[in-house]
Design an enzyme around this catalytic site. Sequence first.
Site, PDB file in Angstrom:
ATOM      1  N   LYS A 160       0.841  -1.204   0.000  1.00 45.74           N
ATOM      2  CA  LYS A 160       0.000   0.000   0.000  1.00 45.74           C
ATOM      3  C   LYS A 160       0.881   1.263   0.000  1.00 45.74           C
ATOM      4  O   LYS A 160       0.474   2.321  -0.441  1.00 45.74           O
ATOM      5  CB  LYS A 160      -0.943   0.012   1.214  1.00 45.74           C
ATOM      6  N   LYS A 185      -2.750 -11.132  -8.126  1.00 46.33           N
ATOM      7  CA  LYS A 185      -3.957 -11.834  -7.653  1.00 46.33           C
ATOM      8  C   LYS A 185      -5.215 -11.077  -8.080  1.00 46.33           C
ATOM      9  O   LYS A 185      -5.202  -9.851  -8.236  1.00 46.33           O
ATOM     10  CB  LYS A 185      -3.908 -12.027  -6.136  1.00 46.33           C
ATOM     11  N   LYS A 192     -10.418  -7.020  -5.421  1.00 46.16           N
ATOM     12  CA  LYS A 192     -11.573  -6.112  -5.473  1.00 46.16           C
ATOM     13  C   LYS A 192     -11.132  -4.687  -5.780  1.00 46.16           C
ATOM     14  O   LYS A 192     -11.933  -3.887  -6.249  1.00 46.16           O
ATOM     15  CB  LYS A 192     -12.307  -6.098  -4.123  1.00 46.16           C
TER      16      LYS A 192
HETATM   17  P1  TYM Z   1     -10.515  -9.886   1.804  1.00 45.75           P
HETATM   18  O1  TYM Z   1     -11.814  -9.161   2.008  1.00 45.75           O
HETATM   19  O2  TYM Z   1      -9.473  -9.221   0.971  1.00 45.75           O
HETATM   20  O3  TYM Z   1     -10.768 -11.306   1.170  1.00 45.75           O
HETATM   21  C1  TYM Z   1     -11.678 -12.249   1.725  1.00 45.75           C
HETATM   22  C2  TYM Z   1     -11.132 -13.661   1.520  1.00 45.75           C
HETATM   23  O4  TYM Z   1     -10.916 -13.924   0.121  1.00 45.75           O
HETATM   24  C3  TYM Z   1      -9.598 -14.431  -0.067  1.00 45.75           C
HETATM   25  N1  TYM Z   1      -9.099 -13.962  -1.381  1.00 45.75           N
HETATM   26  C4  TYM Z   1      -8.579 -14.757  -2.325  1.00 45.75           C
HETATM   27  N2  TYM Z   1      -8.376 -16.089  -2.372  1.00 45.75           N
HETATM   28  C5  TYM Z   1      -7.834 -16.603  -3.505  1.00 45.75           C
HETATM   29  N3  TYM Z   1      -7.508 -15.837  -4.589  1.00 45.75           N
HETATM   30  C6  TYM Z   1      -7.678 -14.503  -4.582  1.00 45.75           C
HETATM   31  N4  TYM Z   1      -7.375 -13.764  -5.647  1.00 45.75           N
HETATM   32  C7  TYM Z   1      -8.249 -13.901  -3.415  1.00 45.75           C
HETATM   33  N5  TYM Z   1      -8.567 -12.629  -3.066  1.00 45.75           N
HETATM   34  C8  TYM Z   1      -9.084 -12.684  -1.822  1.00 45.75           C
HETATM   35  C9  TYM Z   1      -8.780 -13.837   1.068  1.00 45.75           C
HETATM   36  O5  TYM Z   1      -7.613 -14.601   1.320  1.00 45.75           O
HETATM   37  C10 TYM Z   1      -9.774 -13.872   2.204  1.00 45.75           C
HETATM   38  O6  TYM Z   1      -9.778 -15.158   2.818  1.00 45.75           O
HETATM   39  N6  TYM Z   1      -7.904  -9.074   6.030  1.00 45.75           N
HETATM   40  C11 TYM Z   1      -8.964  -9.885   5.427  1.00 45.75           C
HETATM   41  C12 TYM Z   1     -10.288  -9.847   6.192  1.00 45.75           C
HETATM   42  C13 TYM Z   1     -10.211 -10.206   7.626  1.00 45.75           C
HETATM   43  C14 TYM Z   1     -10.029 -11.512   8.165  1.00 45.75           C
HETATM   44  C15 TYM Z   1     -10.082 -11.358   9.560  1.00 45.75           C
HETATM   45  C16 TYM Z   1      -9.839 -12.774   7.577  1.00 45.75           C
HETATM   46  C17 TYM Z   1     -10.340  -9.358   8.684  1.00 45.75           C
HETATM   47  N7  TYM Z   1     -10.267 -10.043   9.827  1.00 45.75           N
HETATM   48  C18 TYM Z   1      -9.916 -12.454  10.427  1.00 45.75           C
HETATM   49  C19 TYM Z   1      -9.680 -13.872   8.448  1.00 45.75           C
HETATM   50  C20 TYM Z   1      -9.722 -13.694   9.832  1.00 45.75           C
HETATM   51  C21 TYM Z   1      -9.233  -9.383   4.027  1.00 45.75           C
HETATM   52  O7  TYM Z   1      -9.000  -8.238   3.706  1.00 45.75           O
HETATM   53  O8  TYM Z   1      -9.896 -10.289   3.220  1.00 45.75           O
END
Ligand code: TYM
Length: 357
Positions: free
Chosen positions: A115, A217, A220
């Site tokens: 970032k 990857k 969003k």
């Molecule tokens: P976030 O919102 O970016 O993504 C949600 C979940 O989707 C998975 N993911 C992917 N998996 C495979 N390929 C991809 N291209 C891809 N993009 C996203 C992410 O690995 C995630 O599992 N920090 C976290 C949210 C969070 C969280 C937590 C997760 C906050 N607190 C506690 C687990 C436990 C996040 O931004 O996910």
Amino acid sequence: ARVIFSGIQPTGVPHLGNYLGALRQWVTLQDAAAPDETLLYAIVDLHAITLKQDPAQLRQWRREMLASLLAVGLDPKRSIIFCQSDVPQHAELMWILSCNASMGYLSRMTQWKSKLSLPATASPLDLAPPRSPSAPSLPSLKLGLFSYPVLQAADILLYRTTHVPVGEDQSQHLEFAREVANSFNHIFSPTTPLLIPPETILSPAKRIMSLTKPTKKMSKSDPDIKSRILITDSKDVISKKLKSSLTDSLDGISYNHSTRPGVSNLIDIMYYLDESIASSPVQLCADFQNMSLKALKEKVAEAVDTQIRDVRERYESVMGGDAGALADVGDEGARKAEERAKETIGRVRKVLGFTWD
Ligand code: TYM
């Protein structure tokens, strides 16, 4: 008994990476759960505001995310589905953990570095390392973005979670959560561990790549909407996005992420959508070896549509339904989550000395 927790940011309708890397796994765990297991899935709006968000947009995204979670098959009778900001103990535990979190460790997090547009090799403790001209200026960098992993650790540890199903990009954050739990226990609860270092459950489709930049990857936050397929995309949109996906000009189909990232990603998507069609991505490739890239893209589009059609239809029916009913699901989830959160926070307060007795 196992406690499963995971979270997703309400920053738009989930894409195929979220679905294959996380959401589908959440549903599988729910459907296979023993009666004594607890599953909690959070819409992490406190994390979403680490970057600037428009309040009206965020309100809409929270609703869209809740509808998406129901549409993929999460059932509020079996899983506790809630918004993070509705349970104030997340922020409370975060503060407590942040008083013992290492700045050095946090500054090494790849998400923070990316970032900041810092090179991966930047020295962790250099507060003003050489940065590209497009990088944000130091005064514009916010504390919340830096402490993001501490909030994530709090999310997990608050429920004494044993297992966290995520995609690969979250591995480093989970490593940090384990470290935070261990060091808290070491200081405040050395004989009986109060916080539980959680295990990571990586889904087999741990990293789905962008359709337009297949070495990155699927995300969003990519401004190019053609880089990702949303779980609500129509058949027509799915096939247009796949048609314009970046592949290469080699003949035939083969599987090699470094030489053929685009083609390999399409194979991964097809394979992980339905693992019963072959024994591995390599095997699937062998079945397709003489196919043209155009035909492969059409096949993948067909497979995506088949697999997510029901999700799209359920999403539309939930979003078209009663807004009050959706809010009730969120409120009920928050109530159940808070009940559990209070238990842990009570014990944490006690070991810290936040009591009169
Ligand atoms: P976030 O919102 O970016 O993504 C949600 C979940 O989707 C998975 N993911 C992917 N998996 C495979 N390929 C991809 N291209 C891809 N993009 C996203 C992410 O690995 C995630 O599992 N920090 C976290 C949210 C969070 C969280 C937590 C997760 C906050 N607190 C506690 C687990 C436990 C996040 O931004 O996910």
